[in-house]
Motif scaffolding. Structure first.
Motif, PDB file in Angstrom:
ATOM      1  N   ALA A   1       3.239  -0.218   1.188  1.00  0.00           N
ATOM      2  CA  ALA A   1       2.856  -1.913   0.849  1.00  0.00           C
ATOM      3  C   ALA A   1       2.124  -1.954   3.076  1.00  0.00           C
ATOM      4  CB  ALA A   1       4.320  -2.129   0.473  1.00  0.00           C
ATOM      5  N   TRP A   2       3.329  -1.561   3.215  1.00  0.00           N
ATOM      6  CA  TRP A   2       2.685  -1.890   4.597  1.00  0.00           C
ATOM      7  C   TRP A   2       1.487  -1.649   5.014  1.00  0.00           C
ATOM      8  CZ3 TRP A   2       0.651  -0.429   9.841  1.00  0.00           C
ATOM      9  CH2 TRP A   2       1.742  -0.772  10.995  1.00  0.00           C
ATOM     10  N   LEU A   3       0.934  -0.267   4.519  1.00  0.00           N
ATOM     11  CA  LEU A   3      -1.170   0.183   4.901  1.00  0.00           C
ATOM     12  C   LEU A   3      -1.544  -1.304   4.478  1.00  0.00           C
ATOM     13  CD1 LEU A   3      -1.556   3.607   5.023  1.00  0.00           C
ATOM     14  CD2 LEU A   3      -1.196   1.973   6.189  1.00  0.00           C
ATOM     15  N   TYR A   4      -1.692  -2.007   2.966  1.00  0.00           N
ATOM     16  CA  TYR A   4      -2.258  -2.703   2.592  1.00  0.00           C
ATOM     17  C   TYR A   4      -2.283  -4.156   2.559  1.00  0.00           C
ATOM     18  CZ  TYR A   4      -2.555   0.937  -1.837  1.00  0.00           C
ATOM     19  OH  TYR A   4      -2.711   1.500  -2.312  1.00  0.00           O
ATOM     20  N   SER A   5      -1.041  -4.105   3.335  1.00  0.00           N
ATOM     21  CA  SER A   5      -0.518  -5.892   3.807  1.00  0.00           C
ATOM     22  C   SER A   5      -1.678  -6.473   4.922  1.00  0.00           C
ATOM     23  CB  SER A   5       0.545  -6.403   3.858  1.00  0.00           C
ATOM     24  OG  SER A   5       1.208  -5.585   5.468  1.00  0.00           O
ATOM     25  N   VAL A   6      -1.802  -4.852   5.838  1.00  0.00           N
ATOM     26  CA  VAL A   6      -1.769  -4.664   7.160  1.00  0.00           C
ATOM     27  C   VAL A   6      -3.815  -5.102   6.895  1.00  0.00           C
ATOM     28  CG1 VAL A   6      -3.128  -3.672   9.794  1.00  0.00           C
ATOM     29  CG2 VAL A   6      -1.001  -3.443   8.431  1.00  0.00           C
TER      30      VAL A   6
ATOM     31  N   ASN B   1      -8.012   1.552  -9.284  1.00  0.00           N
ATOM     32  CA  ASN B   1      -8.254   1.871 -10.799  1.00  0.00           C
ATOM     33  C   ASN B   1     -10.083   2.399 -11.402  1.00  0.00           C
ATOM     34  OD1 ASN B   1      -7.883   4.557 -12.336  1.00  0.00           O
ATOM     35  ND2 ASN B   1      -8.307   3.283 -13.823  1.00  0.00           N
ATOM     36  N   ASP B   2      -9.705   0.292 -11.369  1.00  0.00           N
ATOM     37  CA  ASP B   2     -11.041   0.410 -11.714  1.00  0.00           C
ATOM     38  C   ASP B   2     -12.222  -0.423 -10.535  1.00  0.00           C
ATOM     39  OD1 ASP B   2     -10.068  -0.654 -14.180  1.00  0.00           O
ATOM     40  OD2 ASP B   2      -9.557  -2.454 -13.932  1.00  0.00           O
ATOM     41  N   SER B   3     -11.557  -0.064  -9.428  1.00  0.00           N
ATOM     42  CA  SER B   3     -12.644  -0.229  -8.450  1.00  0.00           C
ATOM     43  C   SER B   3     -13.183   1.350  -8.138  1.00  0.00           C
ATOM     44  CB  SER B   3     -11.948  -1.241  -7.341  1.00  0.00           C
ATOM     45  OG  SER B   3     -11.677  -2.024  -7.736  1.00  0.00           O
ATOM     46  N   GLN B   4     -12.419   2.673  -8.203  1.00  0.00           N
ATOM     47  CA  GLN B   4     -12.081   3.560  -8.106  1.00  0.00           C
ATOM     48  C   GLN B   4     -13.369   4.456  -8.915  1.00  0.00           C
ATOM     49  OE1 GLN B   4      -8.573   5.684  -7.243  1.00  0.00           O
ATOM     50  NE2 GLN B   4      -9.572   5.483  -5.332  1.00  0.00           N
ATOM     51  N   LEU B   5     -13.323   4.099 -10.665  1.00  0.00           N
ATOM     52  CA  LEU B   5     -14.212   4.628 -11.380  1.00  0.00           C
ATOM     53  C   LEU B   5     -15.485   3.435 -11.346  1.00  0.00           C
ATOM     54  CD1 LEU B   5     -12.334   3.942 -14.850  1.00  0.00           C
ATOM     55  CD2 LEU B   5     -13.627   6.308 -13.802  1.00  0.00           C
ATOM     56  N   GLN B   6     -15.510   2.566 -10.796  1.00  0.00           N
ATOM     57  CA  GLN B   6     -17.033   1.442 -10.654  1.00  0.00           C
ATOM     58  C   GLN B   6     -17.038   2.641  -9.591  1.00  0.00           C
ATOM     59  OE1 GLN B   6     -15.397  -2.248 -10.063  1.00  0.00           O
ATOM     60  NE2 GLN B   6     -15.000  -3.031 -12.554  1.00  0.00           N
ATOM     61  N   MET B   7     -16.738   2.669  -8.114  1.00  0.00           N
ATOM     62  CA  MET B   7     -16.891   3.004  -7.114  1.00  0.00           C
ATOM     63  C   MET B   7     -17.764   4.540  -7.515  1.00  0.00           C
ATOM     64  SD  MET B   7     -18.039   2.533  -4.322  1.00  0.00           S
ATOM     65  CE  MET B   7     -17.377   1.651  -3.197  1.00  0.00           C
ATOM     66  N   MET B   8     -17.407   4.697  -8.430  1.00  0.00           N
ATOM     67  CA  MET B   8     -17.643   6.749  -8.259  1.00  0.00           C
ATOM     68  C   MET B   8     -19.121   6.260  -9.528  1.00  0.00           C
ATOM     69  SD  MET B   8     -15.773   9.476 -11.515  1.00  0.00           S
ATOM     70  CE  MET B   8     -14.000   8.948 -11.202  1.00  0.00           C
ATOM     71  N   PHE B   9     -19.422   5.251 -10.062  1.00  0.00           N
ATOM     72  CA  PHE B   9     -20.371   5.358 -10.872  1.00  0.00           C
ATOM     73  C   PHE B   9     -21.759   4.658  -9.986  1.00  0.00           C
ATOM     74  CE2 PHE B   9     -18.092   5.681 -14.557  1.00  0.00           C
ATOM     75  CZ  PHE B   9     -19.655   6.134 -15.782  1.00  0.00           C
TER      76      PHE B   9
ATOM     77  N   ASP C   1      -8.974 -21.725  -0.061  1.00  0.00           N
ATOM     78  CA  ASP C   1      -8.739 -20.734   0.192  1.00  0.00           C
ATOM     79  C   ASP C   1      -7.909 -18.876  -0.249  1.00  0.00           C
ATOM     80  OD1 ASP C   1      -7.860 -20.821   4.099  1.00  0.00           O
ATOM     81  OD2 ASP C   1      -8.628 -18.848   2.735  1.00  0.00           O
ATOM     82  N   GLU C   2      -7.037 -19.528  -0.442  1.00  0.00           N
ATOM     83  CA  GLU C   2      -5.849 -18.393  -0.818  1.00  0.00           C
ATOM     84  C   GLU C   2      -7.099 -17.673  -2.184  1.00  0.00           C
ATOM     85  OE1 GLU C   2      -3.824 -16.593   0.575  1.00  0.00           O
ATOM     86  OE2 GLU C   2      -3.749 -18.326   2.017  1.00  0.00           O
ATOM     87  N   GLU C   3      -7.442 -18.533  -3.393  1.00  0.00           N
ATOM     88  CA  GLU C   3      -7.807 -17.576  -4.477  1.00  0.00           C
ATOM     89  C   GLU C   3      -8.888 -16.773  -3.382  1.00  0.00           C
ATOM     90  OE1 GLU C   3      -8.516 -19.110  -8.297  1.00  0.00           O
ATOM     91  OE2 GLU C   3      -7.452 -20.766  -6.609  1.00  0.00           O
ATOM     92  N   ILE C   4      -9.414 -17.592  -3.084  1.00  0.00           N
ATOM     93  CA  ILE C   4     -11.244 -16.445  -3.209  1.00  0.00           C
ATOM     94  C   ILE C   4     -10.784 -14.930  -1.728  1.00  0.00           C
ATOM     95  CG2 ILE C   4     -13.273 -16.979  -1.413  1.00  0.00           C
ATOM     96  CD1 ILE C   4     -13.565 -19.229  -2.735  1.00  0.00           C
ATOM     97  N   LEU C   5     -10.333 -15.705  -0.268  1.00  0.00           N
ATOM     98  CA  LEU C   5      -9.536 -14.580  -0.068  1.00  0.00           C
ATOM     99  C   LEU C   5      -8.745 -13.744  -0.131  1.00  0.00           C
ATOM    100  CD1 LEU C   5      -9.494 -16.974   3.279  1.00  0.00           C
ATOM    101  CD2 LEU C   5     -11.610 -15.527   2.138  1.00  0.00           C
ATOM    102  N   GLU C   6      -8.911 -13.624  -1.607  1.00  0.00           N
ATOM    103  CA  GLU C   6      -6.845 -12.508  -2.153  1.00  0.00           C
ATOM    104  C   GLU C   6      -7.413 -11.848  -2.555  1.00  0.00           C
ATOM    105  OE1 GLU C   6      -4.019 -11.506  -2.705  1.00  0.00           O
ATOM    106  OE2 GLU C   6      -3.667 -13.205  -2.205  1.00  0.00           O
ATOM    107  N   ILE C   7      -7.642 -10.414  -2.091  1.00  0.00           N
ATOM    108  CA  ILE C   7      -7.930  -8.806  -2.070  1.00  0.00           C
ATOM    109  C   ILE C   7      -6.556  -8.312  -2.823  1.00  0.00           C
ATOM    110  CG2 ILE C   7      -7.868  -6.804  -0.868  1.00  0.00           C
ATOM    111  CD1 ILE C   7     -10.008  -8.902   0.097  1.00  0.00           C
ATOM    112  N   ASP C   8      -6.827  -7.310  -4.047  1.00  0.00           N
ATOM    113  CA  ASP C   8      -6.447  -7.204  -4.920  1.00  0.00           C
ATOM    114  C   ASP C   8      -6.136  -5.765  -5.214  1.00  0.00           C
ATOM    115  OD1 ASP C   8      -5.113  -6.120  -7.495  1.00  0.00           O
ATOM    116  OD2 ASP C   8      -6.507  -7.627  -8.613  1.00  0.00           O
ATOM    117  N   LEU C   9      -4.975  -5.588  -4.516  1.00  0.00           N
ATOM    118  CA  LEU C   9      -4.592  -3.599  -4.478  1.00  0.00           C
ATOM    119  C   LEU C   9      -3.180  -3.392  -5.616  1.00  0.00           C
ATOM    120  CD1 LEU C   9      -5.011  -3.264  -0.736  1.00  0.00           C
ATOM    121  CD2 LEU C   9      -6.072  -1.826  -1.676  1.00  0.00           C
ATOM    122  N   SER C  10      -3.823  -4.423  -6.161  1.00  0.00           N
ATOM    123  CA  SER C  10      -2.418  -3.775  -7.891  1.00  0.00           C
ATOM    124  C   SER C  10      -3.343  -2.214  -8.051  1.00  0.00           C
ATOM    125  CB  SER C  10      -2.962  -4.406  -8.634  1.00  0.00           C
ATOM    126  OG  SER C  10      -4.825  -4.425  -9.656  1.00  0.00           O
ATOM    127  N   PRO C  11      -2.369  -1.345  -8.968  1.00  0.00           N
ATOM    128  CA  PRO C  11      -2.671  -0.315  -9.721  1.00  0.00           C
ATOM    129  C   PRO C  11      -3.865  -0.218 -10.364  1.00  0.00           C
ATOM    130  CG  PRO C  11      -0.552  -0.544  -9.261  1.00  0.00           C
ATOM    131  CD  PRO C  11      -1.082  -2.141  -8.650  1.00  0.00           C
TER     132      PRO C  11
END
Lengths: 418, 117
Positions: free
Chosen positions: A71-76, A118-126, A104-114
């Protein structure tokens, strides 16, 4: 590379937790940010992830590792990403002053939810396993971005220098940028074709670990485990959970079941017949069986199905007629859909076991693989007990053609046994 | 390397083999094709079902192709070979040749027209 530099700082702390954390979290952060920014800015995502770990190294070195390190790493990482986006927006003027206030908040939000990781890793794989770049580059990039391997580890796996790997990664990213690859799952119509490239890369990654001549046993095993992890992600996603994916996973489970038995502590290869079967993992054999059953749904028969079938029979050590007859038939079919010299040689060996050495010798002589040291090693093996002189001649040719020390030693042992 | 088609013709007056016998035949067939494939000389193959329709002039359609003729085409494979001699030597091992009345016809492919996918 900052990432490697900060690894050194942690050696005083926890030898186990930190490198693992680096690898998995680095990959997750890069993938999510890469997806968020687009592939064109993948290097910025990598920089932010590296900087995050550098900050962690500095802070944790003084204050100790926080209770929830992830969590610490994600917030940084989130803060660094937000800062970057803000600077980028200001610089490019993408967002007008009025919009900025409420968005501001919405656009800049970074979603590091599980889920998003997972979705991003799958898409990145392709995106990474894209035919626009060579299989070699796909593997290197997969190891870096999807598996979080350090440059030195990748160089070690490929038995080459860091400079070469850096260059390879740089060019691969450049090509993907030029091809304007987007980070997303392919459409249904394209899925099978694109999936086939992804599976090829995963299998190559696995083989890189399984058959690598690198002496680093830990890295080799990790390559295999990473390949299996990526394949598991595909199996767990409904859109990519196809028969051939399950077959590949089964195949890798069966092979990996012998991982601890096939290399000794010095990194030397132990031949199949000399392996201690107590070290074979029944757990992985069971898993392989489970995925092979799942692969049997539908009427598709891919080369992975056939190879998984062969690999299954190889988990049965007893030298039965039934085993070799099955292996022979599987190779017969495999060669019809995907020829490779190694499959041709293995098929001939299976023939000698299922039928007779003389039949196998006759077939071997038609193979036309006289530049391959395995071919002469096979002939040596087939002539052993039939014609010792010919056996020795062939083993000696094999010895002169063999490229690695491990192969030379294995052949020399065969000659000594004659 | 040229491509050749091996056409398998079977005597259809023979008794239909039992499932067990058929399994043995299939194994023998795949041992033979596997040997060709191991030399990287197998190019593709098509098996045919046993039922069929034959169209004759004057709008005559027969059920099953075998009413008037003794032999039927069981299937074919295409192989790569440098000349007829090599193609014939590869064809020689075909286990169907053990059966009286069967034949393997070797033909060179002279032209291909395929629909592009």
């Amino acid at each position: 590379m900052p990432l490697l530099a900060c690894r050194g700082l942690f050696t005083m702390q926890s030898a186990e937790l930190i490198p693992h954390l680096f690898r998995t979290e680095y990959s997750k952060i890069v993938t999510v940010l890469g997806k968020r920014f687009g592939f064109a800015q993948i290097e910025i995502a990598e920089d932010i992830a590296s900087e995050t770990f550098l900050t962690a190294a500095q802070t944790w070195g003084i204050n100790g590792v926080p209770a929830n390190a992830t969590a610490w790493l994600y917030s940084v990482a989130k803060n660094k990403a937000k800062n970057y986006l803000q600077r980028d927006n200001l610089f490019t003027g993408k967002i007008t002053a009025e919009l900025k206030d409420f968005a501001d908040e919405e656009i800049l939000e970074i979603d590091l939810s599980p889920q998003n990781i997972n979705d991003s890793q799958l898409q990145m794989m392709f995106a990474i396993c894209h035919p626009a770049i060579s299989p070699e580059s796909q593997i290197a990039l997969s190891l870096r971005i999807l598996c979080g391997f350090g440059i030195e580890e990748i160089a070690d796996a490929f038995l080459t220098g860091k400079e070469t790997i850096n260059k390879r990664l740089f060019r691969a990213k450049e090509k993907l940028r030029e091809a304007q690859i987007s980070i997303e799952l392919p459409a249904d119509a394209e899925m099978d074709v694109r999936l086939s490239t992804v599976l090829t890369t995963i299998y190559l990654l696995f083989n890189e670990g399984y058959y690598s001549i690198s002496q680093n046993k830990t890295v080799r095993k990790e390559l295999c485990l990473e390949a299996m992890r990526l394949c598991t992600m595909l199996v767990e996603n409904p859109g990519t959970n196809k028969a051939q994916v399950n077959a590949l996973l089964a195949l890798m489970c069966f092979h990996a079941s012998r991982f601890d038995a096939r290399v000794d502590d010095a990194g030397e290869l132990i031949l199949y017949e000399d392996q201690d079967t107590d070290l074979w993992s029944t757990d992985l054999v069971g898993k392989g069986g489970y995925f092979l059953t799942r692969a049997a749904s539908g009427n598709q028969l891919s080369k992975y199905h056939l190879e998984a079938g062969i690999a299954y029979w190889n988990t049965q050590k007893a030298d039965t007629q039934e085993k070799w007859e099955h292996i022979l038939q599987l190779y017969n079919h495999l060669l019809q859909i995907a020829y490779s010299p190694i499959a041709a040689l293995n098929r001939t060996y299976a023939l000698s076991k299922a039928k007779s050495k003389s039949e196998a010798i006759a077939e071997a002589e038609k193979l036309n693989l006289t530049n391959n040291h395995f071919y002469f090693a096979l002939l040596g093996e087939l002539y052993t007990g039939v014609d010792p002189e010919k056996a020795e001649t062939n083993f000696k040719i094999a010895l002169s053609l063999a490229k690695t020390e491990a192969n030379k030693m294995a052949i020399q042992r065969k000659i000594n046994k004659l | 390397m040229d491509k050749f088609v091996l056409l398998f013709r079977m005597d259809n007056t023979m008794q239909t083999p039992s499932p067990e016998q058929l399994e043995v035949y299939m194994k023998q067939y795949h041992d033979w094709v596997g040997g060709i494939a191991a030399q990287n000389k197998f190019s593709g193959g098509i098996g045919l079902s046993t039922e069929g329709r034959v169209l004759l002039p004057n709008n005559v359609i027969t059920d099953g192709p075998y009413a008037e003729i003794k032999e039927t085409i069981a299937g074919f494979i295409t192989i790569k070979a440098k000349d007829f001699d090599e193609a014939v030597s590869l064809a020689k091992g075909c286990p169907m040749l053990k059966g009286e009345g069967n034949s393997v016809e070797v033909r060179k492919i002279s032209g291909v027209h395929n629909k592009e996918d």
